[in-house]
Each structure stands twice: as C-alpha cells, then as structure tokens.
Design a protein around this motif. Sequence first.
Motif, short mmCIF file in Angstrom:
data_model
loop_
_atom_site.label_atom_id
_atom_site.label_comp_id
_atom_site.label_asym_id
_atom_site.label_seq_id
_atom_site.Cartn_x
_atom_site.Cartn_y
_atom_site.Cartn_z
N LEU A 179 0.81 -1.22 0.00
CA LEU A 179 0.00 0.00 0.00
C LEU A 179 0.84 1.27 0.00
CD1 LEU A 179 -2.98 -0.83 2.38
CD2 LEU A 179 -3.12 -0.19 -0.02
N GLY A 180 2.03 1.19 0.52
CA GLY A 180 2.88 2.38 0.55
C GLY A 180 4.23 2.06 1.16
N SER A 181 5.09 3.05 1.17
CA SER A 181 6.44 2.88 1.70
C SER A 181 6.55 3.50 3.08
CB SER A 181 7.46 3.53 0.76
OG SER A 181 8.73 3.59 1.38
N PHE A 182 6.89 2.69 4.08
CA PHE A 182 7.12 3.20 5.43
C PHE A 182 8.25 4.23 5.41
CE2 PHE A 182 9.76 2.93 9.26
CZ PHE A 182 8.84 3.30 10.24
N PHE A 220 8.73 9.45 5.50
CA PHE A 220 9.43 10.37 6.40
C PHE A 220 10.08 11.49 5.60
CE2 PHE A 220 9.02 6.65 9.02
CZ PHE A 220 8.89 7.14 10.31
N PRO A 221 9.87 12.75 5.98
CA PRO A 221 10.53 13.87 5.30
C PRO A 221 12.05 13.74 5.38
CG PRO A 221 8.78 14.67 6.75
CD PRO A 221 8.97 13.22 7.06
N ALA A 272 15.98 9.92 11.05
CA ALA A 272 14.82 9.62 10.21
C ALA A 272 14.88 10.29 8.84
CB ALA A 272 13.53 10.03 10.94
N HIS A 273 15.61 11.41 8.75
CA HIS A 273 15.70 12.10 7.46
C HIS A 273 16.47 11.29 6.42
CE1 HIS A 273 19.41 13.09 9.56
NE2 HIS A 273 19.96 13.40 8.40
N LEU A 274 17.15 10.24 6.87
CA LEU A 274 17.92 9.39 5.95
C LEU A 274 17.10 8.24 5.38
CD1 LEU A 274 21.20 9.12 8.07
CD2 LEU A 274 20.72 10.72 6.19
N LEU A 275 15.90 8.03 5.94
CA LEU A 275 15.10 6.88 5.54
C LEU A 275 14.64 6.94 4.09
CD1 LEU A 275 12.86 6.40 8.72
CD2 LEU A 275 14.83 5.02 8.03
#
Length: 215
Positions: A155-158, A162-163, A179-182
């Motif tokens: 359904l989508g990408s976890f 993330f911004p 998290a900005h690296l995800l």
Amino acid sequence: MARPRRPLLSRDRIVEAAMVLLDTEGLDAVSTRRLATELAVSGPSLYNHVATKEQLIDLLVDCVLGEVDTSMFARLGAGDGDWRSALTTWAASYRATLAAHPNIVPVVARGPGRRPNALRIADAVFGGLVAAGWPRREATRIGALMRYFITGSALGSFAGGFPDDATVYEGSYAHLDQAHLLAERQQEINESAFAAGLDALLDGLELRYRKVRSE
C-alpha cells in the motif's frame, strides 16, 4: 496510397490503455469516458466491450493478478509438503506484482469478488495448504493472513513517508535524529522489512502447524 487502418478496438486494447492510465495517473483517472478519448473512439464503441467503470476496474484487477505465480501450490498436492517454501515464493511473486501496479492495491485489498484470477489465487493457496496437511479452517485463516500482510506491504512505503529534512525532527523528536535518511533508503528498507516480517509470520505458522497436527 490507402490510409493506414486504425487497430480494431478490442477488450485487450482497452485494458492495455486503462493500465497505462492506472499506473501513470492513478485509479481516479480510469473512466470509460477518458478511455474513449485516449483511444479516439466513440463512447458506444467502447461500451460494446466494457459497459461500466466497475467492469473496467475488474478487468484491470484480473489482468494484474494474472501475473501472480501460484504453480508452487500444485506441487504441494503432488506430495511435496513444503508449504513454507510455497508461501514464501508465492508471497514474493504477489508482492512484486502489486508493487508494479501500486495504484490498484486498494481495490485488490477488498477481496476477490468474481474476478477469475483472484479466485484462481485463492483456490490455489487454499488447496495447496490443505494438501500439505493444514485443516481447512486453518488454511482459510492463513490465506486471509497472507493477503492482509502482502497487500498491506504494497500500500505504501514506510521509509518513504518520512521527510528528508533533518530540521523537522530537531528538538521534539530526539529518537528520530536519523529519520531524514530513511527516504533515500526506502527500497532497501521496504524489502528487508517485508522479508523480516514474512520470516516472523512463517516462524509462527510453523509452531501452529505442529500444534494442529498433534491435536
């Protein structure tokens, strides 16, 4: 010189054009009116092949699900009881198919309806599990569980949610300092998360299989 003849309108040609709209613009773009325009035909000509948008969506879903490999379940019925390998291979095929057409996933998640390929998949999974020794009740539950897991993962990408702006997390979200690296690693994270989740799910089913076989 005679003008080149326009390709005859057919259901296959309609589905092919609708699939392009689905993949490039999303489900809302798929309509009989839009397709008539794209194919340069009149509405009545299109309706001779596909009467409604609902029928068109069913054809799209069935076309996509026709790409899902279920051959491994037939081998279970021929004496190969390795249901775990069968589920693993099938789950990979199913997820890859949905990943290629992510805009159709919400419709697929609603259930098979009367779509032949959706029913073919359900029949193959259920029949293979029963042939491998699962009780019918358990095989039904496993089929549902696997569909929830696979469609949910498509359904989508976890990671992609993330911004990639590090300032979003500064101050208020101390544990999300990376998290900005995800976002830039989303494919790797999505693939590894699916594999880890599938292994964990199948490990649990292994325990359940031993339990139901001993009862």
